[in-house]
Design a protein around this motif. Structure first.
Motif, PDB file in Angstrom:
ATOM      1  N   PHE A 171       0.861  -1.183   0.000  1.00 22.57           N
ATOM      2  CA  PHE A 171       0.000   0.000   0.000  1.00 22.57           C
ATOM      3  C   PHE A 171       0.899   1.236   0.000  1.00 22.57           C
ATOM      4  CE2 PHE A 171      -2.584  -3.227   2.067  1.00 22.57           C
ATOM      5  CZ  PHE A 171      -3.837  -3.040   1.499  1.00 22.57           C
ATOM      6  N   ALA A 192       2.504  -4.873   3.144  1.00 23.82           N
ATOM      7  CA  ALA A 192       1.562  -5.567   4.041  1.00 23.82           C
ATOM      8  C   ALA A 192       1.718  -7.076   3.966  1.00 23.82           C
ATOM      9  CB  ALA A 192       0.132  -5.165   3.691  1.00 23.82           C
ATOM     10  N   GLU A 237      -0.895 -11.018  15.091  1.00 26.89           N
ATOM     11  CA  GLU A 237      -1.540  -9.853  15.695  1.00 26.89           C
ATOM     12  C   GLU A 237      -2.230  -9.002  14.630  1.00 26.89           C
ATOM     13  OE1 GLU A 237       1.268  -8.264  19.225  1.00 26.89           O
ATOM     14  OE2 GLU A 237       2.272  -8.784  17.388  1.00 26.89           O
ATOM     15  N   SER A 238      -3.034  -8.067  15.101  1.00 33.56           N
ATOM     16  CA  SER A 238      -3.691  -7.134  14.201  1.00 33.56           C
ATOM     17  C   SER A 238      -2.637  -6.398  13.367  1.00 33.56           C
ATOM     18  CB  SER A 238      -4.481  -6.140  15.057  1.00 33.56           C
ATOM     19  OG  SER A 238      -5.143  -5.263  14.229  1.00 33.56           O
ATOM     20  N   GLY A 239      -2.882  -6.286  12.078  1.00 31.35           N
ATOM     21  CA  GLY A 239      -1.957  -5.550  11.211  1.00 31.35           C
ATOM     22  C   GLY A 239      -0.846  -6.411  10.637  1.00 31.35           C
ATOM     23  N   SER A 240      -0.884  -7.728  10.901  1.00 33.67           N
ATOM     24  CA  SER A 240       0.214  -8.568  10.406  1.00 33.67           C
ATOM     25  C   SER A 240       0.027  -8.972   8.940  1.00 33.67           C
ATOM     26  CB  SER A 240       0.389  -9.809  11.296  1.00 33.67           C
ATOM     27  OG  SER A 240      -0.809 -10.523  11.387  1.00 33.67           O
ATOM     28  N   GLY A 241      -1.095  -8.615   8.345  1.00 36.66           N
ATOM     29  CA  GLY A 241      -1.278  -8.858   6.909  1.00 36.66           C
ATOM     30  C   GLY A 241      -2.200 -10.019   6.576  1.00 36.66           C
ATOM     31  N   LYS A 242      -2.890 -10.549   7.572  1.00 36.98           N
ATOM     32  CA  LYS A 242      -3.721 -11.746   7.355  1.00 36.98           C
ATOM     33  C   LYS A 242      -4.868 -11.459   6.374  1.00 36.98           C
ATOM     34  CE  LYS A 242      -4.854 -11.998  11.731  1.00 36.98           C
ATOM     35  NZ  LYS A 242      -4.323 -10.726  12.275  1.00 36.98           N
ATOM     36  N   SER A 243      -5.617 -10.407   6.646  1.00 33.32           N
ATOM     37  CA  SER A 243      -6.764 -10.111   5.766  1.00 33.32           C
ATOM     38  C   SER A 243      -6.284  -9.727   4.372  1.00 33.32           C
ATOM     39  CB  SER A 243      -7.594  -8.952   6.312  1.00 33.32           C
ATOM     40  OG  SER A 243      -8.047  -9.255   7.587  1.00 33.32           O
ATOM     41  N   THR A 244      -5.145  -9.050   4.316  1.00 35.58           N
ATOM     42  CA  THR A 244      -4.638  -8.634   2.998  1.00 35.58           C
ATOM     43  C   THR A 244      -4.291  -9.861   2.155  1.00 35.58           C
ATOM     44  OG1 THR A 244      -3.811  -6.635   4.039  1.00 35.58           O
ATOM     45  CG2 THR A 244      -2.969  -7.112   1.865  1.00 35.58           C
ATOM     46  N   GLN A 274     -14.923 -10.787   8.170  1.00 38.73           N
ATOM     47  CA  GLN A 274     -15.014 -10.360   9.568  1.00 38.73           C
ATOM     48  C   GLN A 274     -16.388  -9.746   9.752  1.00 38.73           C
ATOM     49  OE1 GLN A 274     -12.064  -7.700  11.339  1.00 38.73           O
ATOM     50  NE2 GLN A 274     -10.491  -8.754  10.173  1.00 38.73           N
ATOM     51  N   GLU A 276     -11.619 -14.052  10.684  1.00 38.92           N
ATOM     52  CA  GLU A 276     -12.111 -13.868  12.056  1.00 38.92           C
ATOM     53  C   GLU A 276     -13.589 -14.269  12.124  1.00 38.92           C
ATOM     54  OE1 GLU A 276     -10.134 -13.013  14.477  1.00 38.92           O
ATOM     55  OE2 GLU A 276      -8.516 -11.771  13.674  1.00 38.92           O
ATOM     56  N   LEU A 318       4.970  -1.055   9.487  1.00 37.47           N
ATOM     57  CA  LEU A 318       5.387  -1.808   8.297  1.00 37.47           C
ATOM     58  C   LEU A 318       6.251  -0.989   7.335  1.00 37.47           C
ATOM     59  CD1 LEU A 318       2.264  -3.961   7.466  1.00 37.47           C
ATOM     60  CD2 LEU A 318       4.375  -4.633   8.563  1.00 37.47           C
TER      61      LEU A 318
HETATM   62  N1  LIG Z   1      -6.118   0.652   2.556  1.00 37.53           N
HETATM   63  C1  LIG Z   1      -4.955   0.607   3.197  1.00 37.53           C
HETATM   64  N2  LIG Z   1      -4.071   1.636   3.136  1.00 37.53           N
HETATM   65  C2  LIG Z   1      -2.883   1.593   3.770  1.00 37.53           C
HETATM   66  N3  LIG Z   1      -2.470   0.531   4.509  1.00 37.53           N
HETATM   67  C3  LIG Z   1      -3.313  -0.499   4.614  1.00 37.53           C
HETATM   68  C4  LIG Z   1      -4.586  -0.540   3.980  1.00 37.53           C
HETATM   69  N4  LIG Z   1      -5.189  -1.716   4.285  1.00 37.53           N
HETATM   70  C5  LIG Z   1      -4.314  -2.397   5.078  1.00 37.53           C
HETATM   71  N5  LIG Z   1      -3.201  -1.665   5.257  1.00 37.53           N
HETATM   72  C6  LIG Z   1      -2.038  -2.042   6.061  1.00 37.53           C
HETATM   73  O1  LIG Z   1      -1.686  -3.365   5.784  1.00 37.53           O
HETATM   74  C7  LIG Z   1      -1.272  -4.012   6.968  1.00 37.53           C
HETATM   75  C8  LIG Z   1      -1.945  -5.336   7.101  1.00 37.53           C
HETATM   76  O2  LIG Z   1      -3.331  -5.134   7.332  1.00 37.53           O
HETATM   77  P1  LIG Z   1      -4.323  -6.373   7.478  1.00 37.53           P
HETATM   78  O3  LIG Z   1      -5.705  -5.801   7.619  1.00 37.53           O
HETATM   79  O4  LIG Z   1      -4.088  -7.336   6.383  1.00 37.53           O
HETATM   80  O5  LIG Z   1      -3.845  -6.996   8.844  1.00 37.53           O
HETATM   81  P2  LIG Z   1      -4.573  -8.124   9.699  1.00 37.53           P
HETATM   82  O6  LIG Z   1      -3.483  -8.994  10.212  1.00 37.53           O
HETATM   83  O7  LIG Z   1      -5.650  -8.771   8.926  1.00 37.53           O
HETATM   84  O8  LIG Z   1      -5.166  -7.282  10.891  1.00 37.53           O
HETATM   85  P3  LIG Z   1      -6.632  -7.361  11.547  1.00 37.53           P
HETATM   86  O9  LIG Z   1      -6.661  -8.625  12.341  1.00 37.53           O
HETATM   87  O10 LIG Z   1      -6.681  -6.139  12.403  1.00 37.53           O
HETATM   88  O11 LIG Z   1      -7.611  -7.314  10.424  1.00 37.53           O
HETATM   89  C9  LIG Z   1      -1.580  -3.084   8.130  1.00 37.53           C
HETATM   90  O12 LIG Z   1      -0.387  -2.560   8.632  1.00 37.53           O
HETATM   91  C10 LIG Z   1      -2.417  -2.012   7.532  1.00 37.53           C
HETATM   92  O13 LIG Z   1      -2.098  -0.764   8.084  1.00 37.53           O
END
Ligand SMILES: Nc1ncnc2c1ncn2[C@@H]1O[C@H](COP(=O)(O)OP(=O)(O)OP(=O)(O)O)[C@@H](O)[C@H]1O
Length: 326
Positions: free
Chosen positions: A14, A23, A42-49, A98, A179, A277
């Motif tokens: 991103f 990500a 943890e939150s923000g580790s990139g799982k959903s991405t 989610q 989730e 990140l």
């Molecule tokens: N639209 C966006 N613009 C900028 N950064 C983004 C965007 N979407 C996600 N990110 C970044 O990508 C990284 C991974 O996000 P992601 O949602 O995949 O994490 P996650 O592990 O699924 O967290 P969660 O459990 O909170 O959903 C995060 O650091 C987030 O800030």
């Protein structure tokens, strides 16, 4: 064994005002038919991405920077576009988001939503409704009542089960659950996971569970993949990873699970905060929080090491730790 999904070196980034957020960085994994994989971190580790990447639908301004996704030996799905891509969803690869109960259309009875899915995928509506009734019944719902209900007439747990039922409607090969049980109470969580496990055993479907809470999925996944700062740091059979976590981050995640009985004061949170990140250097992303860190870890990215118990880990000192543990 038949490989259903083969992900190779998937990278997603991103662009932001403070730099490029990587990500997801060179993530590779495979799923066999009937296998259940947990992606934890943890939150923000990139799982959903990763999940959005599998569907080639990373939200703007994100972009897939590299990698390939092959489904049942087919071409790289990331190159597939338009109608072929759209039809692939639900029928082959399906996702429960989610808080997915919020994705049900509040203005339409559940029956209409079933018909809409059938229509979009050119499936006979009558057959789809019969299948939906069967699935809702399997999800321990009053199927006829649910079919005629508007979403607001159902509880959160019921809506979640409906969403899962809809995801199963077209017999996909793989379902990704992001989730899936976060919005549910503990009893509903256990029941939903148990039902999914039963469906997996009966139909041979492959499941991917994305969660920040490894303890929630530990009984329903075969393999676990631990993510930190967009990278896979450990992967292996869930029993191995839970009993003998190798990476210091995995140890921290498992050590922070409160026990069901006994002294909760032994629970330890991982110290420090998740890394930003856009600031990850060339070395190990866990460096700043790691109890085993050495100067080398700051600059040299840890290589991916296959250990002898089917576990693989990215840590310069993981092996030494295992030896120390005896
Ligand atoms: N639209 C966006 N613009 C900028 N950064 C983004 C965007 N979407 C996600 N990110 C970044 O990508 C990284 C991974 O996000 P992601 O949602 O995949 O994490 P996650 O592990 O699924 O967290 P969660 O459990 O909170 O959903 C995060 O650091 C987030 O800030």
């Amino acid at each position: 064994m038949e490989t259903v999904l083969d992900v190779q070196n998937l990278s997603i980034e991103f662009p932001t005002e403070t730099g490029v957020v990587r990500a997801v960085k060179n993530v590779s994994f495979q799923i066999q038919k009937g296998e259940s994989l947990g992606i934890v971190g943890e939150s923000g580790s990139g799982k959903s991405t990763i999940a959005f990447g599998l569907f080639n639908s990373v939200p703007e301004p994100g972009r897939i920077a590299g990698g390939e996704v092959h489904f049942m030996g087919g071409p790289n799905f990331l190159d597939v576009k338009g109608e072929t891509q759209r039809r692939f969803y639900w029928s082959k690869l399906s996702m429960v988001f989610q808080a997915s109960q919020n994705t049900l259309n509040p203005l339409l009875r559940i029956r209409r939503q079933v018909e809409d899915i059938a229509e979009a995928h050119r499936v006979d509506k009558k057959k789809a409704k019969a299948k939906a009734l069967e699935l809702f019944d399997m999800m321990h719902l009053d199927a006829n009542r649910v079919m005629n209900a508007y979403p607001h007439e159902l509880s959160g747990g019921m809506k979640q089960r409906v969403s899962i039922g809809l995801a199963l409607l077209l017999d996909p090969e793989v379902i990704v659950f992001d989730e899936p049980t976060t919005a549910l109470d503990v009893i509903s969580q256990a029941s939903v996971l148990q039902i999914l496990n039963q469906i997996r055993k009966e139909s041979g479907i492959s499941l991917i569970f994305i969660t920040h809470d490894i303890s929630v999925i530990s009984e329903v996944v075969d393999t676990v993949m631990v993510m930190y700062a967009g990278q896979v740091v450990e992967r292996g059979p869930v029993s191995q990873v839970m009993l003998n976590p190798t990476h210091p981050y995995t140890r921290g995640l498992i050590g922070s699970i409160p026990p069901l009985v006994g002294d909760v004061t032994h629970t330890r949170a991982i110290s420090g905060n998740p890394v930003q990140l856009s600031k990850v250097s060339g070395g190990c992303p866990f460096y700043a929080r790691c109890e085993l860190r050495q100067p080398k870890c700051l600059d040299v990215a840890p290589p991916w090491m296959e250990l002898d118990n089917d576990v693989a880990v990215a840590c310069h000192f993981a092996k030494r730790e295992v030896t120390l543990q005896g």
